[in-house]
Design a protein around this motif. Structure first.
Motif, PDB file in Angstrom:
ATOM      1  N   ALA A   1       0.831  -1.206   0.000  1.00 44.72           N
ATOM      2  CA  ALA A   1       0.000   0.000   0.000  1.00 44.72           C
ATOM      3  C   ALA A   1       0.865   1.255   0.000  1.00 44.72           C
ATOM      4  CB  ALA A   1      -0.927  -0.010   1.210  1.00 44.72           C
ATOM      5  N   TYR A   2       1.912   1.215   0.791  1.00 47.15           N
ATOM      6  CA  TYR A   2       2.826   2.355   0.856  1.00 47.15           C
ATOM      7  C   TYR A   2       3.426   2.633  -0.519  1.00 47.15           C
ATOM      8  CZ  TYR A   2       7.043   5.017   2.089  1.00 47.15           C
ATOM      9  OH  TYR A   2       8.025   5.968   2.154  1.00 47.15           O
ATOM     10  N   GLU A   3       3.860   1.579  -1.213  1.00 46.09           N
ATOM     11  CA  GLU A   3       4.486   1.759  -2.519  1.00 46.09           C
ATOM     12  C   GLU A   3       3.485   2.263  -3.556  1.00 46.09           C
ATOM     13  OE1 GLU A   3       6.293  -1.945  -3.515  1.00 46.09           O
ATOM     14  OE2 GLU A   3       7.868  -1.780  -1.990  1.00 46.09           O
TER      15      GLU A   3
ATOM     16  N   GLN B   1       7.229   5.109  10.831  1.00 41.95           N
ATOM     17  CA  GLN B   1       8.522   5.784  10.726  1.00 41.95           C
ATOM     18  C   GLN B   1       8.778   6.246   9.294  1.00 41.95           C
ATOM     19  OE1 GLN B   1      11.455   3.021  12.285  1.00 41.95           O
ATOM     20  NE2 GLN B   1      11.594   4.185  14.206  1.00 41.95           N
ATOM     21  N   ASN B   2       8.514   5.368   8.329  1.00 40.58           N
ATOM     22  CA  ASN B   2       8.708   5.722   6.922  1.00 40.58           C
ATOM     23  C   ASN B   2       7.785   6.861   6.502  1.00 40.58           C
ATOM     24  OD1 ASN B   2      10.626   3.711   6.687  1.00 40.58           O
ATOM     25  ND2 ASN B   2       9.200   2.210   5.819  1.00 40.58           N
ATOM     26  N   LEU B   3       6.534   6.777   6.953  1.00 43.88           N
ATOM     27  CA  LEU B   3       5.582   7.841   6.626  1.00 43.88           C
ATOM     28  C   LEU B   3       6.011   9.168   7.236  1.00 43.88           C
ATOM     29  CD1 LEU B   3       2.194   5.921   7.140  1.00 43.88           C
ATOM     30  CD2 LEU B   3       3.229   6.571   4.963  1.00 43.88           C
TER      31      LEU B   3
ATOM     32  N   LEU C   1       8.869  10.452   5.080  1.00 41.82           N
ATOM     33  CA  LEU C   1       8.494  10.869   3.732  1.00 41.82           C
ATOM     34  C   LEU C   1       7.660  12.147   3.745  1.00 41.82           C
ATOM     35  CD1 LEU C   1       8.368  10.259   0.666  1.00 41.82           C
ATOM     36  CD2 LEU C   1       6.309   8.909   1.123  1.00 41.82           C
ATOM     37  N   PHE C   2       6.662  12.179   4.657  1.00 35.18           N
ATOM     38  CA  PHE C   2       5.741  13.317   4.661  1.00 35.18           C
ATOM     39  C   PHE C   2       6.146  14.414   5.648  1.00 35.18           C
ATOM     40  CE2 PHE C   2       3.192   9.770   3.042  1.00 35.18           C
ATOM     41  CZ  PHE C   2       2.617  10.339   1.924  1.00 35.18           C
ATOM     42  N   ARG C   3       7.233  14.149   6.387  1.00 30.62           N
ATOM     43  CA  ARG C   3       7.747  15.121   7.357  1.00 30.62           C
ATOM     44  C   ARG C   3       6.663  15.494   8.386  1.00 30.62           C
ATOM     45  NH1 ARG C   3       9.825  16.537   2.446  1.00 30.62           N
ATOM     46  NH2 ARG C   3       8.249  18.124   2.034  1.00 30.62           N
ATOM     47  N   VAL C   4       6.024  14.456   8.913  1.00 28.55           N
ATOM     48  CA  VAL C   4       4.998  14.609   9.950  1.00 28.55           C
ATOM     49  C   VAL C   4       5.442  13.814  11.173  1.00 28.55           C
ATOM     50  CG1 VAL C   4       2.577  14.218  10.575  1.00 28.55           C
ATOM     51  CG2 VAL C   4       3.178  14.859   8.228  1.00 28.55           C
TER      52      VAL C   4
ATOM     53  N   GLU D   1       5.768  11.314  14.240  1.00 27.51           N
ATOM     54  CA  GLU D   1       5.148  10.010  14.455  1.00 27.51           C
ATOM     55  C   GLU D   1       3.990  10.085  15.446  1.00 27.51           C
ATOM     56  OE1 GLU D   1       7.719   6.639  15.177  1.00 27.51           O
ATOM     57  OE2 GLU D   1       9.376   7.704  14.215  1.00 27.51           O
ATOM     58  N   THR D   2       4.121  10.938  16.450  1.00 24.27           N
ATOM     59  CA  THR D   2       3.051  11.048  17.459  1.00 24.27           C
ATOM     60  C   THR D   2       1.748  11.502  16.827  1.00 24.27           C
ATOM     61  OG1 THR D   2       3.856  13.278  17.968  1.00 24.27           O
ATOM     62  CG2 THR D   2       4.616  11.464  19.384  1.00 24.27           C
ATOM     63  N   ILE D   3       1.830  12.396  15.857  1.00 24.49           N
ATOM     64  CA  ILE D   3       0.619  12.867  15.170  1.00 24.49           C
ATOM     65  C   ILE D   3       0.032  11.750  14.316  1.00 24.49           C
ATOM     66  CG2 ILE D   3      -0.256  14.469  13.429  1.00 24.49           C
ATOM     67  CD1 ILE D   3       1.707  16.526  14.442  1.00 24.49           C
ATOM     68  N   LEU D   4       0.883  11.014  13.636  1.00 28.14           N
ATOM     69  CA  LEU D   4       0.406   9.885  12.827  1.00 28.14           C
ATOM     70  C   LEU D   4      -0.262   8.828  13.706  1.00 28.14           C
ATOM     71  CD1 LEU D   4       3.408   9.383  10.361  1.00 28.14           C
ATOM     72  CD2 LEU D   4       1.248  10.570   9.934  1.00 28.14           C
ATOM     73  N   GLN D   5       0.360   8.531  14.856  1.00 30.15           N
ATOM     74  CA  GLN D   5      -0.213   7.531  15.761  1.00 30.15           C
ATOM     75  C   GLN D   5      -1.558   7.997  16.306  1.00 30.15           C
ATOM     76  OE1 GLN D   5       1.317   4.265  16.884  1.00 30.15           O
ATOM     77  NE2 GLN D   5      -0.926   4.236  17.015  1.00 30.15           N
ATOM     78  N   SER D   6      -1.658   9.273  16.611  1.00 29.17           N
ATOM     79  CA  SER D   6      -2.917   9.816  17.120  1.00 29.17           C
ATOM     80  C   SER D   6      -4.020   9.712  16.072  1.00 29.17           C
ATOM     81  CB  SER D   6      -2.712  11.273  17.537  1.00 29.17           C
ATOM     82  OG  SER D   6      -3.932  11.847  17.947  1.00 29.17           O
ATOM     83  N   ARG D   7      -3.688  10.047  14.822  1.00 27.05           N
ATOM     84  CA  ARG D   7      -4.681   9.962  13.758  1.00 27.05           C
ATOM     85  C   ARG D   7      -5.085   8.509  13.510  1.00 27.05           C
ATOM     86  NH1 ARG D   7      -9.202  11.335  11.786  1.00 27.05           N
ATOM     87  NH2 ARG D   7      -9.413  11.096   9.522  1.00 27.05           N
ATOM     88  N   LEU D   8      -4.132   7.596  13.583  1.00 23.34           N
ATOM     89  CA  LEU D   8      -4.434   6.177  13.413  1.00 23.34           C
ATOM     90  C   LEU D   8      -5.401   5.693  14.483  1.00 23.34           C
ATOM     91  CD1 LEU D   8      -3.932   3.448  12.039  1.00 23.34           C
ATOM     92  CD2 LEU D   8      -1.925   3.161  13.495  1.00 23.34           C
ATOM     93  N   ASN D   9      -5.197   6.113  15.703  1.00 22.79           N
ATOM     94  CA  ASN D   9      -6.104   5.717  16.798  1.00 22.79           C
ATOM     95  C   ASN D   9      -7.501   6.274  16.576  1.00 22.79           C
ATOM     96  OD1 ASN D   9      -4.025   4.346  18.039  1.00 22.79           O
ATOM     97  ND2 ASN D   9      -3.463   6.053  19.369  1.00 22.79           N
ATOM     98  N   GLU D  10      -7.590   7.512  16.085  1.00 28.07           N
ATOM     99  CA  GLU D  10      -8.902   8.111  15.795  1.00 28.07           C
ATOM    100  C   GLU D  10      -9.641   7.313  14.723  1.00 28.07           C
ATOM    101  OE1 GLU D  10      -8.283  12.112  14.641  1.00 28.07           O
ATOM    102  OE2 GLU D  10      -7.597  12.799  16.620  1.00 28.07           O
ATOM    103  N   LEU D  11      -8.926   6.955  13.662  1.00 25.25           N
ATOM    104  CA  LEU D  11      -9.553   6.200  12.577  1.00 25.25           C
ATOM    105  C   LEU D  11     -10.012   4.830  13.055  1.00 25.25           C
ATOM    106  CD1 LEU D  11      -7.107   7.114   9.674  1.00 25.25           C
ATOM    107  CD2 LEU D  11      -9.489   7.832   9.893  1.00 25.25           C
ATOM    108  N   ARG D  12      -9.224   4.191  13.908  1.00 24.98           N
ATOM    109  CA  ARG D  12      -9.626   2.889  14.443  1.00 24.98           C
ATOM    110  C   ARG D  12     -10.883   3.008  15.285  1.00 24.98           C
ATOM    111  NH1 ARG D  12      -3.530   0.640  15.804  1.00 24.98           N
ATOM    112  NH2 ARG D  12      -3.309  -0.557  13.873  1.00 24.98           N
ATOM    113  N   SER D  13     -10.992   4.052  16.062  1.00 29.40           N
ATOM    114  CA  SER D  13     -12.201   4.260  16.872  1.00 29.40           C
ATOM    115  C   SER D  13     -13.414   4.452  15.977  1.00 29.40           C
ATOM    116  CB  SER D  13     -12.004   5.480  17.775  1.00 29.40           C
ATOM    117  OG  SER D  13     -10.958   5.271  18.687  1.00 29.40           O
TER     118      SER D  13
END
Length: 758
Positions: A413-415, A463-465, A468-471, A473-485
């Protein structure tokens, strides 16, 4: 004597026992599930729930199986019934053919000739003087067809053989033979895969019959081979196409796929491929082409290659990749994953290099993420499919690609989402990042266990995301948790809506004793259900090992407490009994089934909700466990605890059958009881009873077991006397009795007490 003891379908216990002894349950279950030895038993992943640690146990000594999470179990008959969705007679016939045991002739209309246990047509039986024209049945009649799975298997196998023989020998099939030759399909593969050709005639297959019996034509239609026109006639559904027969894992013909070939006229030419429509045998979303041929290799290599086409799979087999299968014009689904996961540790998706192949893969990646399946995705060069690659470069280069270029689901998916992405384009970058995170979150929609923490590979992807996107990791993890909820909430709401639409009983309305309905959703309170049930089992196992009966007075008090023995409760119970009687009487008068009758229970045990029968009290539960463990106690139990005292309908019917067997000189062992009852639910219940009794009683001597039984029966007698006393006292104090009636009643009680003393 056992040979004369018959059950509902007319098969004797002797015959059933012969079939059971000829079928090793370890070998049978092993054909569907990878089993591993563990002490004196075998364990494997349960095929009926999302199992990650082996929950299915197979006991070769007792020839039974059991899943503690599903709470299902039984013998070889119930296993094949559940696995193949067969009735008991169908399961018995299936296992008899598998073991080579002839069954007594039944005077039954059979529209088609028999088929072999391997599922391929028994050509000597199917082929008549016109090479396959004799289908049996009734000539020239309008007798309705008997549409059974067996007749459908035979019909599908017969049609497959006609098309195969046509391809091999008919002049009409020259164009088809040339087509396969151009596609580099060898004659060996044509025979191995039983490939065929349907000539471009409306009634070619009908001409192969010795007559036009409506009964046989209707069975062919039900098997999906013939179509029925608006004018009322039948036509060949696959006319003008090359044929790819489809078999189940037992090598039985269940359907077929047809492909157009250049220059041959056919129906609906715009559809390059057509499959058998949905039938009793053919469920496209559950089927995998060539799985029957690939299964042996898959079990050895512990991997499976999944392609998108029949030709890809056939060519792969030609080049030695005999662990290759194909989907049938659909994306890989939950059912496919469940089947493949039983046999393979790694699943390779081998995709065409076009955009459509990429898109179809992205649609199903969340399934693999949720199932924690080791999936590797190999994308070929643009414009090539697996068959073309193998023909151009050979097996060695193909294997190298599998080992070096195949990536896991998240990496794929990443690729795909980051390919040619301009990270300076904020909108495009945001959309790509959101898509990847949604895929990671979507897994919880299908996962039965909660995603509590990020897995290692997800951590690396974040980590790769981030890089690549210069964001951060804590923000990415937070958004991932929101989407899972959000996904969990959507799953919960959709399940609630389905429950409201379909009722609380689910698909069949059946909830067997101790089995909760599997709603398949992600309810917050049930997310870790499997783990919790296993913990509860371990805890109950320890408790059962330390089980002992309390002293008599304590047992009486405990039972009274558990059963809420109060005066008003007993009177209410009496009133309820009376109400039940009038309900049953009214049902008879109105010609409605009595749900509490033994006959209704035996006929509907697999579909009725057992909750309508209430729960067994402690006496019935303990007595049944003793009887299952020591059938020799039955004579004593039936003398002191009459059958009609078993108020729990399943328990009463079980004891009735045990008594009938004992009267006929048959020892009612668990093995024989499993042969007597022809219900999956009853089989599961019996195995559960046997397991519980073994845990409680296997350390006790015969003398100790007899002491347990005598104490239980004595305790029951005391309980009955106490109950009667409370009822009599309540009635005696009633304002509705005059002095004369009270005196008369008191005299009767005194006389009863004297009888018991002497």
């Amino acid at each position: 004597m056992t040979g004369e003891f018959l059950v509902s379908f007319g098969y004797s216990l002797e015959l059933k026992e012969q079939i059971r002894q000829a079928t090793d349950i370890v070998q049978l279950v092993g054909e569907y599930v990878r089993l591993m030895p563990k002490g004196r038993i075998f364990v494997g992943l349960c095929p009926w729930h999302d199992d990650s640690s082996p929950s299915l146990q197979v006991n070769p000594e007792r020839q039974v199986y059991r899943c503690w999470v599903c709470n299902v179990g039984g013998d070889v008959f119930s296993f094949i019934m559940k696995m193949q969705n067969l009735t008991f007679p169908e399961a018995l016939e299936f296992l008899a053919e598998r073991a080579g045991i002839p069954l007594p002739e039944k005077k039954k209309f059979r529209p088609f000739s028999s088929y072999s246990s391997s599922g391929h047509a028994s050509r000597g039986n199917l082929l008549g003087e016109e090479r396959g024209s004799d289908l049996g049945g009734v000539e020239g009649t309008e007798e309705p067809a008997e549409i059974t799975k067996k007749s459908l298997f035979a019909a599908s196998a017969w049609a497959e053989e006609q098309y195969h023989q046509c391809l091999l020998a008919s002049e009409d099939a020259q164009v088809a033979r040339e087509y396969f030759s151009q596609r580099k399909i060898t004659e060996e593969s044509i025979r191995k895969f039983s490939l065929g050709f349907a000539p471009p005639e409306w009634g070619w297959l009908q001409k192969r019959l010795k007559g036009k019996s409506i009964s046989r034509l209707s069975v062919l239609e039900a098997a999906g081979v013939l179509g029925h026109s608006e004018r009322g006639g039948y036509y060949d559904r696959f006319r003008g196409r090359v044929i790819f027969p489809i078999h189940d894992v037992m090598k039985r013909s269940v359907g077929m796929g047809g492909r157009t070939i250049p220059g041959v006229q056919t129906q609906n030419e715009s559809a390059k491929y057509v499959n058998t429509p949905e039938t009793l045998l053919f469920k496209k979303r559950k089927m995998l082409y060539a799985l029957d041929l690939a299964l042996e290799t898959i079990r050895k290599t512990r991997r499976v290659l999944v392609t998108e086409g029949y030709m890809d799979t056939i060519v792969a087999h030609q080049y030695g990749f005999t662990d290759t299968v194909a989907v049938l014009g659909t994306a890989v689904g939950m059912d496919h994953i469940q089947v493949l996961k039983r046999h393979a540790d790694t699943i390779f998706l081998v995709l065409d290099g076009d955009a459509a192949g990429q898109r179809r893969t992205l649609e199903v990646l969340s399934l693999f993420v949720a199932k924690s399946v080791d999936v590797r995705i190999l994308t070929l060069a643009e414009g090539m499919d697996p068959a073309e690659f193998l023909l151009a470069y050979g097996a060695a280069d193909f294997e190298k690609l599998l080992q070096s270029n195949a990536v896991d689901a998240l990496q794929h998916a990443y690729e795909v989402y980051t390919k040619d992405l301009d990270t300076n384009n904020v909108n495009a970058s945001e959309q790509a990042l959101e898509n990847i995170l949604k895929l990671m979150a979507e897994g919880v929609r299908y996962a039965r266990k909660p995603v509590l923490e990020t897995t290692f590979r997800e951590f690396k992807l974040l980590q790769n995301l981030s890089f690549l996107f210069r964001v951060p990791e804590t923000i990415l993890q937070s958004r991932l948790n929101e989407l899972r909820s959000e996904v969990r909430r959507e799953g919960y709401v959709s399940q609630e809506m389905r429950r409201e639409e379909g009722g609380s009983q689910g698909k069949s309305g059946f909830v067997s004793p101790g089995i909760s309905a599997d709603l398949g959703g992600n309810f917050p309170e049930n997310e870790d259900k499997d783990l919790q049930e296993k913990k509860n089992f371990s805890k109950s196992q320890k408790n059962l090992e330390n089980f002992s009966f309390p002293p008599s007075h304590e047992a009486d008090e405990t039972i009274k407490l558990n059963l809420s023995i109060k005066e008003d409760a007993i009177i209410s119970k009496t009133e309820q009994d009376a109400q039940d009687f009038f309900t049953a009487f009214e049902a008879v008068v109105n010609d409605q089934p009595d749900l509490h009758s033994g006959e209704y229970f035996l006929q509907n045990a697999d579909t009725v909700d057992w909750a309508i029968y209430g729960k067994m009290d402690v006496y019935q539960q303990e007595l049944l466990e003793l009887l299952i463990y020591r059938p020799s106690f039955l004579s004593l139990v039936r003398h002191k605890f009459p059958v009609d005292q078993f108020s729990y309908v399943p328990a009463r019917e079980l004891v009735i059958r045990m008594c009938e067997m004992e009267d006929d000189g048959v020892v009612p062992t668990l093995e024989r009881l499993l042969l007597i009852f022809e219900s999956e639910a009853i089989h599961s219940w019996l195995v559960s009873l046997e397991e519980k009794s073994a845990l409680k009683l296997n350390r006790k001597t015969d003398e100790e077991l007899m002491a347990v039984l005598e104490e239980l029966l004595s305790s029951y007698e005391r309980f009955q006397l106490q109950s009667q006393k409370l009822v009599h006292t309540s009635v005696f104090r009633s304002q509705d009795l005059d002095e004369e009636q009270k005196a008369s009643m008191l005299e009767e009680l005194i006389q009863e007490a004297r009888k018991k003393l002497y």
